[in-house]
Write an enzyme that holds these catalytic residues in place. Structure first.
Site, PDB file in Angstrom:
ATOM      1  N   LYS A 172      63.512  12.253  63.787  1.00 17.82           N
ATOM      2  CA  LYS A 172      63.708  12.916  62.507  1.00 17.82           C
ATOM      3  C   LYS A 172      65.147  13.433  62.466  1.00 17.82           C
ATOM      4  O   LYS A 172      65.601  14.102  63.414  1.00 17.82           O
ATOM      5  CB  LYS A 172      62.726  14.080  62.355  1.00 17.82           C
ATOM      6  CG  LYS A 172      61.274  13.637  62.202  1.00 17.82           C
ATOM      7  CD  LYS A 172      61.021  12.979  60.855  1.00 17.82           C
ATOM      8  CE  LYS A 172      59.530  12.701  60.659  1.00 17.82           C
ATOM      9  NZ  LYS A 172      59.283  11.970  59.392  1.00 17.82           N
ATOM     10  N   ASP A 216      64.511   8.729  60.672  1.00 11.00           N
ATOM     11  CA  ASP A 216      63.881   9.082  59.399  1.00 11.00           C
ATOM     12  C   ASP A 216      64.501  10.380  58.898  1.00 11.00           C
ATOM     13  O   ASP A 216      64.401  11.418  59.545  1.00 11.00           O
ATOM     14  CB  ASP A 216      62.371   9.267  59.591  1.00 11.00           C
ATOM     15  CG  ASP A 216      61.638   9.501  58.269  1.00 11.00           C
ATOM     16  OD1 ASP A 216      62.307   9.525  57.211  1.00 11.00           O
ATOM     17  OD2 ASP A 216      60.404   9.665  58.299  1.00 11.00           O
ATOM     18  N   GLU A 219      64.966   5.120  57.935  1.00  7.51           N
ATOM     19  CA  GLU A 219      63.956   5.341  56.907  1.00  7.51           C
ATOM     20  C   GLU A 219      64.384   6.457  55.937  1.00  7.51           C
ATOM     21  O   GLU A 219      64.830   7.517  56.376  1.00  7.51           O
ATOM     22  CB  GLU A 219      62.664   5.729  57.634  1.00  7.51           C
ATOM     23  CG  GLU A 219      61.424   5.731  56.787  1.00  7.51           C
ATOM     24  CD  GLU A 219      60.209   6.163  57.617  1.00  7.51           C
ATOM     25  OE1 GLU A 219      60.156   5.873  58.840  1.00  7.51           O
ATOM     26  OE2 GLU A 219      59.330   6.818  57.052  1.00  7.51           O
ATOM     27  N   ASP A 229      60.397   5.036  52.124  1.00  5.52           N
ATOM     28  CA  ASP A 229      59.129   5.738  52.335  1.00  5.52           C
ATOM     29  C   ASP A 229      58.782   6.528  51.073  1.00  5.52           C
ATOM     30  O   ASP A 229      58.033   6.051  50.215  1.00  5.52           O
ATOM     31  CB  ASP A 229      59.225   6.637  53.568  1.00  5.52           C
ATOM     32  CG  ASP A 229      57.931   7.396  53.839  1.00  5.52           C
ATOM     33  OD1 ASP A 229      56.945   7.177  53.122  1.00  5.52           O
ATOM     34  OD2 ASP A 229      57.895   8.229  54.778  1.00  5.52           O
ATOM     35  N   LYS A 267      51.848   4.266  53.305  1.00  2.45           N
ATOM     36  CA  LYS A 267      50.981   5.314  53.849  1.00  2.45           C
ATOM     37  C   LYS A 267      49.761   5.410  52.952  1.00  2.45           C
ATOM     38  O   LYS A 267      49.912   5.493  51.722  1.00  2.45           O
ATOM     39  CB  LYS A 267      51.687   6.665  53.865  1.00  2.45           C
ATOM     40  CG  LYS A 267      52.778   6.787  54.901  1.00  2.45           C
ATOM     41  CD  LYS A 267      53.440   8.142  54.792  1.00  2.45           C
ATOM     42  CE  LYS A 267      54.561   8.266  55.830  1.00  2.45           C
ATOM     43  NZ  LYS A 267      55.529   9.299  55.450  1.00  2.45           N
TER      44      LYS A 267
HETATM   45 MG   LIG Z   1      59.074   8.843  56.569  1.00  2.00          MG
END
Ligand SMILES: [Mg+2]
Length: 358
Positions: A163, A190, A218, A243, A267
């Protein structure tokens, strides 16, 4: 065996985390989820779960419970063999509460699969019996990131997702600390929309100049900044994944038309299972890559994504690591875990989840 739905039950499900999880948009100390059960007249029970995320999907536990209350009368009395018919109807009643609806979709499909004796992975195509997940390193110091990376490699992970989105230099230092401790790992990033397009490109440049060799980036910029996504894609030597930009099949079509990403992260919480099936088709037709991710679902909700991934066998990147962040609890079925591998071998109906709420 009766295939008529007797009851739809939704209730809070509190799940403690091993440690607070930090991303660019906030910190989570526990998962305050919702458990959903679809019970047939013969007692067959389908389990679903929603992990509300006010920032990403716009849900809270209270809104999810309210939506389930509203949908109950549209579900009870219906025949589970018409699972798509039922979900088409309920979807019309909750146009914007997608995460809540996704929990119902999981429970309905689990009940259907259990009632018919077919595992969801087989229903989706049965291409694979197992998939390997990455594991995510949350925001923090370079030292902590390095330690976590070493720990995860020892546990058998080969794909690490970092992250980012704090600050270009601080993030570059963390990425390099991870690379130093995991020389052979596949490392992806991400940013959860945190960067300006130029900062995103600069981060990749600085990290790669120090040998980071990043495999994928991402959601580097804001979800609706299509120009920014394209800028990052054009100026970085790696695939860019959308995303938060993609919730619906229509969003996926726009990404394809405008050429702003190399892959889409599906997702179930963003598009439901029905939406996921459509987005998969769009990506395949447009030669876009596919990855699958999750919110903070426990094994109960995550099982549906594991079955989707195994069944289709088309996801180049599996980011299904929420179960490692949550403390374990008593719950049967769904899948078995071996290090970084999820297996659906031996599941004979639905996701196979069996859980007795305390
Ligand atoms: Mg993500």
């Amino acid at each position: 065996m009766s295939t008529i739905i007797r009851e739809l039950i939704a209730e809070p499900l509190d799940l403690p985390l091993w440690e607070p999880f930090k991303i660019a948009t906030g910190t989570k100390d526990a998962a305050l989820n919702v458990l959903i059960r679809v019970v047939l007249e013969d007692g067959t029970t389908g389990f679903g779960e929603v992990a509300p995320s006010p920032y990403t999907t716009g849900d809270t536990r209270e809104t999810v419970l309210a939506v389930m209350d509203q949908l109950s009368s549209a579900v009870v009395g219906k025949d589970i063999r018409s699972w798509r018919g039922i979900l088409n109807e309920t979807r019309k009643l909750v146009r914007y509460q997608v995460a809540a609806h996704s929990g119902l979709e999981i429970a309905v499909l689990d009940a259907f699969g259990k009632s018919r004796g077919v595992a969801l992975a087989d229903m989706f195509g049965g291409v694979k019996k197992s998939v390997e997940t990455d594991i995510t390193l949350s925001l923090g110091t370079p030292e902590k990131a390095g330690e976590d990376a070493a720990k995860f490699i020892k546990q058998g992970f080969s794909k690490l997702k970092i992250k980012v989105g704090m600050d270009v230099q601080a993030d570059a230092d963390r990425i390099v600390a991870v690379r130093d401790n995991a020389p052979d790992a596949e490392i992806s990033l991400d940013a959860n929309q945190a960067f300006s397009p130029k900062d995103a490109v600069e981060l990749v440049r600085r990290a790669n100049a120090r040998g980071a060799n990043i495999s994928m980036f991402e959601q580097p910029v804001r979800k609706d900044d299509f120009e920014g996504m394209r800028f990052v894609r054009d100026h970085c030597p790696l695939p860019v994944a959308a995303d938060e930009t993609v919730f619906t099949p229509e969003d996926a079509l726009r990404v394809v038309r405008e050429g702003v990403a190399d892959m889409i992260n599906i997702k179930v919480a963003k598009c439901g299972i029905l939406g996921a099936l459509e987005i998969i088709s769009i990506c395949r037709a447009a030669n876009l890559g596919l990855m699958i991710g999750a919110m903070m679902e426990s094994k109960i909700g995550l099982a549906a994504s594991v079955h989707l991934s195994c069944g289709f066998g088309c996801f180049a990147h599996n980011d299904l690591d929420s179960v490692y962040l949550l403390k374990p609890f008593e719950c049967e079925g769904g899948f078995t875990l071996d290090g970084s591998n999820f297996s659906v071998e031996g599941i004979t109906g639905g996701t196979g989840i069996v859980y007795e709420p305390k």
